[in-house]
Design a protein around this motif. Structure first.
Motif, mmCIF file in Angstrom:
data_model
loop_
_atom_site.group_PDB
_atom_site.id
_atom_site.type_symbol
_atom_site.label_atom_id
_atom_site.label_comp_id
_atom_site.label_asym_id
_atom_site.label_seq_id
_atom_site.Cartn_x
_atom_site.Cartn_y
_atom_site.Cartn_z
ATOM 1 N N TYR A 278 -51.638 19.824 -60.540
ATOM 2 C CA TYR A 278 -52.974 19.994 -59.481
ATOM 3 C C TYR A 278 -51.946 19.533 -58.312
ATOM 4 C CZ TYR A 278 -54.860 18.992 -63.917
ATOM 5 O OH TYR A 278 -55.699 19.443 -65.371
ATOM 6 N N GLU A 279 -52.360 20.165 -57.334
ATOM 7 C CA GLU A 279 -51.555 20.080 -56.065
ATOM 8 C C GLU A 279 -52.333 18.248 -54.990
ATOM 9 O OE1 GLU A 279 -52.058 23.908 -56.304
ATOM 10 O OE2 GLU A 279 -53.653 22.236 -56.458
ATOM 11 N N VAL A 280 -53.123 18.063 -55.556
ATOM 12 C CA VAL A 280 -53.948 16.826 -54.535
ATOM 13 C C VAL A 280 -54.718 16.213 -56.116
ATOM 14 C CG1 VAL A 280 -54.524 18.439 -52.390
ATOM 15 C CG2 VAL A 280 -56.631 18.276 -54.433
ATOM 16 N N GLU A 281 -55.276 15.217 -55.672
ATOM 17 C CA GLU A 281 -56.024 14.082 -57.003
ATOM 18 C C GLU A 281 -57.155 13.772 -56.511
ATOM 19 O OE1 GLU A 281 -54.213 10.153 -56.758
ATOM 20 O OE2 GLU A 281 -52.476 11.540 -57.567
ATOM 21 N N PRO A 282 -58.278 14.377 -57.009
ATOM 22 C CA PRO A 282 -59.821 14.893 -56.287
ATOM 23 C C PRO A 282 -60.431 13.260 -56.512
ATOM 24 C CG PRO A 282 -59.396 16.924 -58.288
ATOM 25 C CD PRO A 282 -57.970 15.650 -58.266
ATOM 26 N N GLU A 283 -60.459 13.515 -55.313
ATOM 27 C CA GLU A 283 -61.376 11.799 -55.424
ATOM 28 C C GLU A 283 -62.934 11.951 -56.129
ATOM 29 O OE1 GLU A 283 -60.622 9.006 -53.652
ATOM 30 O OE2 GLU A 283 -58.871 9.569 -53.245
ATOM 31 N N SER A 284 -62.983 13.116 -56.243
ATOM 32 C CA SER A 284 -64.364 13.395 -57.025
ATOM 33 C C SER A 284 -64.280 13.981 -58.094
ATOM 34 C CB SER A 284 -65.449 13.063 -56.564
ATOM 35 O OG SER A 284 -67.172 13.240 -57.590
ATOM 36 N N GLY A 285 -64.805 14.660 -59.462
ATOM 37 C CA GLY A 285 -64.584 15.744 -59.504
ATOM 38 C C GLY A 285 -66.149 16.815 -60.114
ATOM 39 N N GLY A 286 -66.681 16.267 -59.246
ATOM 40 C CA GLY A 286 -68.068 16.858 -58.908
ATOM 41 C C GLY A 286 -67.940 17.984 -58.314
ATOM 42 N N GLU A 287 -69.427 19.054 -58.215
ATOM 43 C CA GLU A 287 -69.159 20.226 -58.009
ATOM 44 C C GLU A 287 -68.704 20.559 -56.898
ATOM 45 O OE1 GLU A 287 -72.351 23.715 -57.325
ATOM 46 O OE2 GLU A 287 -72.733 22.607 -58.353
ATOM 47 N N LEU A 288 -68.883 19.885 -55.394
ATOM 48 C CA LEU A 288 -68.658 20.001 -53.864
ATOM 49 C C LEU A 288 -67.888 19.348 -53.788
ATOM 50 C CD1 LEU A 288 -73.093 18.418 -52.728
ATOM 51 C CD2 LEU A 288 -72.365 21.134 -53.434
ATOM 52 N N LEU B 181 -62.481 21.339 -52.078
ATOM 53 C CA LEU B 181 -60.581 21.445 -52.401
ATOM 54 C C LEU B 181 -59.706 22.917 -52.022
ATOM 55 C CD1 LEU B 181 -59.959 18.586 -54.424
ATOM 56 C CD2 LEU B 181 -59.638 18.713 -52.276
ATOM 57 N N LEU B 182 -60.909 23.577 -53.340
ATOM 58 C CA LEU B 182 -60.304 24.836 -52.856
ATOM 59 C C LEU B 182 -60.175 25.857 -52.019
ATOM 60 C CD1 LEU B 182 -59.999 27.499 -53.952
ATOM 61 C CD2 LEU B 182 -62.123 28.230 -54.945
ATOM 62 N N GLU B 183 -62.143 25.427 -50.675
ATOM 63 C CA GLU B 183 -62.288 26.357 -49.722
ATOM 64 C C GLU B 183 -61.187 25.336 -48.675
ATOM 65 O OE1 GLU B 183 -66.534 25.545 -49.107
ATOM 66 O OE2 GLU B 183 -66.465 27.167 -50.251
ATOM 67 N N GLU B 184 -60.666 24.438 -48.553
ATOM 68 C CA GLU B 184 -59.929 23.568 -47.403
ATOM 69 C C GLU B 184 -58.621 24.642 -47.885
ATOM 70 O OE1 GLU B 184 -59.886 19.530 -48.251
ATOM 71 O OE2 GLU B 184 -61.720 19.322 -47.600
ATOM 72 N N GLY B 185 -58.058 24.606 -49.048
ATOM 73 C CA GLY B 185 -56.946 25.378 -48.982
ATOM 74 C C GLY B 185 -55.828 24.142 -49.728
ATOM 75 N N ALA B 186 -56.492 23.088 -50.628
ATOM 76 C CA ALA B 186 -55.495 22.507 -51.150
ATOM 77 C C ALA B 186 -55.916 21.997 -52.569
ATOM 78 C CB ALA B 186 -56.571 20.485 -50.431
ATOM 79 N N ILE B 187 -56.055 23.083 -53.263
ATOM 80 C CA ILE B 187 -55.832 23.678 -54.436
ATOM 81 C C ILE B 187 -56.003 24.761 -54.688
ATOM 82 C CG2 ILE B 187 -56.545 21.632 -55.528
ATOM 83 C CD1 ILE B 187 -58.833 22.493 -55.953
ATOM 84 N N SER B 188 -55.008 25.516 -55.637
ATOM 85 C CA SER B 188 -55.297 26.921 -55.231
ATOM 86 C C SER B 188 -56.506 27.383 -56.699
ATOM 87 C CB SER B 188 -54.126 27.571 -55.750
ATOM 88 O OG SER B 188 -53.584 26.884 -57.779
ATOM 89 N N GLY B 189 -56.607 29.122 -56.838
ATOM 90 C CA GLY B 189 -57.846 29.225 -57.768
ATOM 91 C C GLY B 189 -57.257 28.798 -59.266
ATOM 92 N N GLU B 190 -55.604 28.161 -59.872
ATOM 93 C CA GLU B 190 -55.397 27.907 -60.686
ATOM 94 C C GLU B 190 -55.956 27.158 -61.265
ATOM 95 O OE1 GLU B 190 -51.212 28.314 -62.067
ATOM 96 O OE2 GLU B 190 -51.582 28.813 -63.843
ATOM 97 N N THR B 191 -55.136 25.510 -60.604
ATOM 98 C CA THR B 191 -55.819 24.665 -60.477
ATOM 99 C C THR B 191 -57.370 24.335 -60.557
ATOM 100 O OG1 THR B 191 -54.539 24.303 -59.018
ATOM 101 C CG2 THR B 191 -55.895 22.457 -59.521
ATOM 102 N N LEU B 192 -58.122 25.296 -59.851
ATOM 103 C CA LEU B 192 -59.551 25.063 -59.691
ATOM 104 C C LEU B 192 -59.916 25.591 -61.334
ATOM 105 C CD1 LEU B 192 -62.844 24.488 -59.028
ATOM 106 C CD2 LEU B 192 -62.685 26.494 -58.245
ATOM 107 N N ALA B 193 -59.465 26.550 -61.795
ATOM 108 C CA ALA B 193 -59.599 26.810 -62.943
ATOM 109 C C ALA B 193 -59.225 25.611 -64.437
ATOM 110 C CB ALA B 193 -58.932 28.350 -63.854
ATOM 111 N N ALA B 194 -58.328 24.907 -63.607
ATOM 112 C CA ALA B 194 -58.134 23.940 -64.940
ATOM 113 C C ALA B 194 -58.791 23.535 -65.370
ATOM 114 C CB ALA B 194 -55.861 24.117 -64.325
ATOM 115 N N LEU B 195 -58.873 22.613 -63.821
ATOM 116 C CA LEU B 195 -59.801 21.648 -64.114
ATOM 117 C C LEU B 195 -60.892 21.242 -64.350
ATOM 118 C CD1 LEU B 195 -59.294 19.758 -60.726
ATOM 119 C CD2 LEU B 195 -58.540 19.149 -62.769
ATOM 120 N N LEU B 196 -61.759 23.152 -64.260
ATOM 121 C CA LEU B 196 -63.284 23.323 -65.131
ATOM 122 C C LEU B 196 -63.290 23.100 -66.121
ATOM 123 C CD1 LEU B 196 -64.416 26.393 -62.294
ATOM 124 C CD2 LEU B 196 -65.130 24.597 -62.752
#
Length: 723
Positions: free
Chosen positions: A29-39, A44-59
C-alpha cells in the motif's frame, strides 16, 4: 453488521512522495488510510495517493475482515501500516494472554455484524480478542477488523444502481447478499441486471465468422458461495480467490501477503459512459447511435468450484497445511484477443481475429462493436498447496496448478492472440516452491516457479522472487529482487512487476529490484517511499527493447502534529532509458505513453472541528512524450470537504480539476469534476447512500481532435440493510 463498501469511477494514478514511482503491480500500500470508510478510500484513489490495485486489495481485505485474535502472521501483515515487527509483537502478546486457537487463516473468519459506527465496536473487538492493538491502531484499522461470535446470525444485503441523466434505458442494478455465523457456515450471492449483454458466440460456416444474439437485458448470477469453517479445516463451494507464498506461482487475491482462499462476491460499479448502440451500421436507431448510457456493473471472473484447507500438527510447534481446489469457469474475452486458425495465412502472428456479426430483422446482419465476448470459452482448472510451518516465521511450501481452456464455439478453430493474457495452444499452468525464515529484525522470503504451456513458440519459463525485510516497530526496509523469463507466462500470478506488458502479461521478461522504506511516529509524522528499477533481459514485442532501463520512484511525507494543519508532500519520478515507442506501446496507464514523468503534489488537510475535515491539494508534473518535440506540463487541483453532523449522517463534497497539457486544450484530458455524496443511517440496520457527479469537459470545441463531451450528470444510489 460490518459496513460494506461501494466504489465509484475508479481511474487515476498520480504518484506519491520521497523518491517516487507510480505503484507497480502488487506493490504494498502506498499510504496508510486514516479510515477504511468508503468516502476516504475513494478520496485517496481520486487524489492519486493509491492505485487501482491497492484499492482492490483494500476492498478484498475489508470485505473478508481480519480477526486480530485469530489471524495468521501473513493475514495481519496485510493490514495497512503494520510492520512485521509489530505483527510479531501482536502474536507474542496474544500467545501470552492465551488468545487465538492455533494457526487460523483470515479466510476462516466470517465477517461480523456491527452497527452504523463500527469504529468503537471494533476497537473493543481488537482489545477483547487479545489482538493487542493500540487505540490509535484500532481506530485506523477499524474498517478491516472483525470479531468472531459463535452462534450469532449476521449478514448484510446491498442493492446498488447507477445511472446518468442521458440514459434512455433502465438503470443497471446489482444485489449483493452475505450471511453467516451459525455452525461455522457462511453464504453469499451476487445478482446483476445487465441491459445490453450479447448472447454466447456461435460459428457461421457460410460467413466464416462468429455470430451472437443481439445485445439485450438479462439477469445474471455471476458469483455465489457457501463456506464452512472449523478449527482445523475449512471448505468453500462457489466463487473464490486464493493465493500463496510470494504471489509468484498463484495469487488472485490482490493482497500483499495471501494466505489461502477467500470468498469472492465483489462487484465493480459502472465506469465512464459509453455508446448505447453496440451494433454497427444500421443495427440501431439513429438516436441510439448517438446517445450514451451507463455501462452495466462488472466483476472479475475468478475461480468457481470447490476449495478446501486441512491443517494438522506435526510435532511441537510444527504444522502441515494442505489446500486443494478445482474450478470450472465460463470466461469472457476481448474480441481482439481471439484468433481463428481457419483464417490464418502463415505463422501464428498472421492469424486475424474473427468478425462477429449480429443477426437483425429482415435477415440483415451487422457487426458487433462491443469489445467483450461473454462466455467465449470454458476453463477447467485445479491444483493445490502444501505448506510446512515450523513457526510463524519459518515455513516451506509447494504450489501447483493447471488449467485448460475449452472453446465453447462448435465448429471453430479458435485460440488466443499473442496479445492475450492466456497462452495459446491448449493447457497451461505453473508449479513453484516458496520458503520463509526470520530471526530478530530480519525476514527472508523466496519463491521460484516454472510455468508451462502449449504455445507453439513458448512452452513455459522460469521466474524467481526474493525479499529481504529489516523491520522495527516504527520502521521497515525491504529489498525485493525479481527475475521473470521471456517465456514465463503465468496469467494467475500476482508478483510485483513494472507496468509494461509482454503478450498481455506484466510479470514476464523482466529483471528488476525494488527498495521500499517506511517510518512513522504516531501522531507526529509518516514517511513512505520506494524505488523500483527493471529491464527486459531479452527483446520483447518491440525489437531493441532488451537492456532498456526503467525507473520508477515514489515517496510521501505527512506531518501530523497539529490537527488544524497537516501538510503532505508527494514526489513522483518515472523514467525510461530508451524513451522510444516501445514503452509507449507497452504502457497501460492513461498517461503512460511517455518516456518520463516528474511530478510534485502538495496537500494540506485540516480537522477544523469535530466532524468537519477540509483538504486541498495541487499537483504539477512534467511529462516527456516520445512523439512530441518538447515536454508537456500537467496540472491537477482538488478541494475536498467531509462533514459528519451526527452519528447517522455523513456528507462529502469534492471539486477536482485536471489538465493533461496546460499549454493547449485540444488534445488530451481537460475536465472539471464536482462530486457530492451522502450517507444516512435511516435505522440501526438500514443505511442509504447517494452520490452525484457533474463532469465538464474543458476541451475547446474548435480544433479539438475529438469533440468535447457534453456536460454529464452521473448518479449512484445504494440501499444497505444489516442483520
Amino acid at each position: 453488521m460490518r459496513r460494506v463498501l461501494s466504489l465509484s469511477w475508479p481511474w487515476v494514478v498520480l504518484g506519491c512522495w520521497l523518491w517516487a514511482a507510480g505503484p507497480v503491480q502488487a506493490a504494498p500500500y502506498e499510504v496508510e488510510p486514516e479510515s477504511g470508510g468508503e468516502l476516504e478510500l475513494l478520496a485517496l484513489l481520486e487524489e492519486g495517493a493509491i492505485s487501482g490495485e491497492t484499492l482492490a486489495a483494500l476492498l478484498a481485505l475489508r470485505r473478508a475482515g481480519v480477526d486480530p485474535g485469530l489471524a495468521t502472521r501473513a493475514s495481519l501483515y496485510g493490514l495497512p501500516g503494520l510492520t512485521y515487527a509489530q505483527v510479531d509483537a501482536l502474536l507474542r502478546q496474544r500467545a501470552g494472554r492465551g488468545g487465538g486457537r492455533g494457526r487460523t487463516a483470515d479466510s476462516e473468519v466470517p465477517p461480523l455484524g456491527f452497527g452504523e459506527d463500527p469504529a468503537r465496536d471494533r476497537r473493543d473487538a481488537a482489545r477483547a480478542g487479545d489482538g493487542g492493538l493500540t487505540d490509535e491502531e484500532a481506530r485506523r484499522l477499524a474498517a478491516f477488523l472483525v470479531r468472531r461470535e459463535e452462534g450469532r446470525l449476521s449478514g448484510d444485503a446491498r442493492l446498488m444502481m447507477a445511472f446518468a441523466a442521458s440514459d434512455g434505458l433502465l438503470p443497471p442494478m446489482a444485489l449483493q447478499v452475505r450471511a453467516g455465523g451459525l455452525g461455522g457456515l457462511q453464504a453469499g450471492v451476487l445478482v446483476s441486471l445487465a441491459r445490453r449483454r450479447p448472447g454466447a458466440p456461435r460459428r457461421d460456416a457460410r460467413r466464416r465468422a462468429l455470430v451472437v444474439e443481439a445485445p439485450g437485458p438479462s439477469v445474471l448470477l455471476p458469483k455465489f458461495h457457501v463456506r464452512w469453517s472449523g478449527a482445523r479445516a475449512s471448505a468453500l463451494l462457489g466463487t473464490y480467490r486464493l493465493g500463496f507464498g510470494q504471489r509468484l506461482t498463484l495469487d488472485t487475491t490482490a493482497l500483499p501477503a495471501p494466505d489461502g482462499f477467500l470468498p469472492d462476491d465483489g462487484v465493480r460499479p459502472p465506469g465512464a459512459l459509453e455508446r448505447e448502440c453496440l451494433v454497427g451500421g444500421t443495427g440501431c436507431e439513429p438516436e441510439e447511435r448517438l446517445s450514451e448510457v451507463t455501462p452495466d456493473f462488472g466483476w472479475d471472473e475468478g475461480f468457481r468450484g470447490l476449495v478446501g484447507t486441512v491443517r494438522g500438527p506435526l510435532g511441537p510447534g510444527a504444522e502441515l497445511s494442505l489446500t486443494g481446489f478445482g474450478s470450472y469457469q465460463l470466461r469472457s474475452v476481448q474480441r481482439h484477443a481471439v484468433l481463428d486458425r481457419s483464417l490464418c495465412t502463415g505463422a501464428r502472428g498472421g492469424c486475424r481475429a474473427p468478425d462477429v456479426w449480429v443477426p437483425l430483422e429482415d435477415s440483415r446482419v451487422e457487426k458487433l462493436t462491443a469489445r467483450t465476448l461473454p462466455g467465449a470459452f470454458q476453463e477447467w482448472a485445479g491444483g493445490g498447496n502444501a505448506t510446512l510451518s515450523l513457526s510463524s516465521r519459518a515455513q516451506v511450501g509447494v504450489t501447483g496448478w493447471v488449467a485448460r481452456p475449452v472453446w465453447a464455439v462448435d465448429g471453430a478453430r479458435l485460440d488466443f492472440q499473442p496479445s492475450a493474457r492466456y497462452p495459446a495452444g491448449g493447457g497451461f499452468g505453473a508449479v513453484g516452491l516458496d520458503a520463509a525464515w526470520g530471526h530478530g529484525a530480519v525476514d527472508l522470503f523466496f519463491e521460484g516457479a516454472r510455468s508451462f504451456d502449449s504455445a507453439p513458440e513458448g512452452g513455459g519459463g522460469f521466474g524467481a522472487l526474493q525479499r529481504t525485510v529489516l523491520s522495527g516497530e516504527r520502521r521497515e526496509l525491504e529489498l525485493a529482487l525479481r527475475y521473470y523469463g521471456r517465456d514465463f507466462a503465468n496469467p494467475y500470478g500476482g508478483a510485483p512487476s513494472g507496468p509494461d506488458a509482454l503478450e498481455g502479461l506484466r510479470a514476464r521478461n523482466e529483471l528488476g529490484a525494488r527498495l521500499r522504506y517506511l517510518q512513522r511516529e504516531e501522531g507526529a509524522w509518516r514517511v513512505r517511499g520506494q524505488v523500483d528499477a527493471w529491464t527486459p533481459p531479452t527483446d520483447g514485442a518491440v525489437p531493441g527493447s532488451a537492456g532498456t532501463l526503467n525507473v520508477r520512484a515514489s515517496a510521501r511525507a505527512d506531518w501530523l502534529v497539529w490537527p488544524l494543519f497537516q501538510p503532505s508532500l508527494q514526489v513522483e519520478l518515472r523514467d525510461s532509458e530508451a524513451g522510444s515507442d516501445a514503452a509507449c506501446l507497452q504502457e497501460e496507464e492513461a498517461d503512460g505513453c511517455s518516456r518520463g514523468r516528474y511530478g510534485l503534489i502538495v496537500r494540506v488537510r485540516s480537522e477544523v472541528a469535530d466532524g468537519v475535515t477540509l483538504a486541498a491539494q495541487y499537483g504539477h508534473a512534467r511529462v516527456e512524450e516520445p512523439r512530441q518535440a518538447g515536454p508537456r506540463y500537467d496540472g491537477q487541483a482538488v478541494l475536498d470537504v467531509r462533514l459528519r453532523p451526527s452519528e447517522s449522517v455523513r456528507l462529502g463534497g469534492r471539486v477536482a480539476w485536471r489538465d493533461e497539457d496546460l499549454s493547449e486544450r485540444t488534445r488530451l484530458r481537460q475536465e472539471l469534476r464536482t462530486v457530492v455524496d451522502a450517507s444516512w443511517a435511516v435505522f440501526d440496520t438500514v443505511t442509504a447512500r447517494a452520490r452525484y457527479a457533474w463532469v465538464l469537459d474543458l476541451k475547446d470545441a474548435l480544433g479539438a481532435r475529438v469533440p468535447p463531451d457534453p456536460p454529464r450528470h452521473l448518479f449512484q444510489l445504494e440501499l444497505e440493510t444489516r442483520l
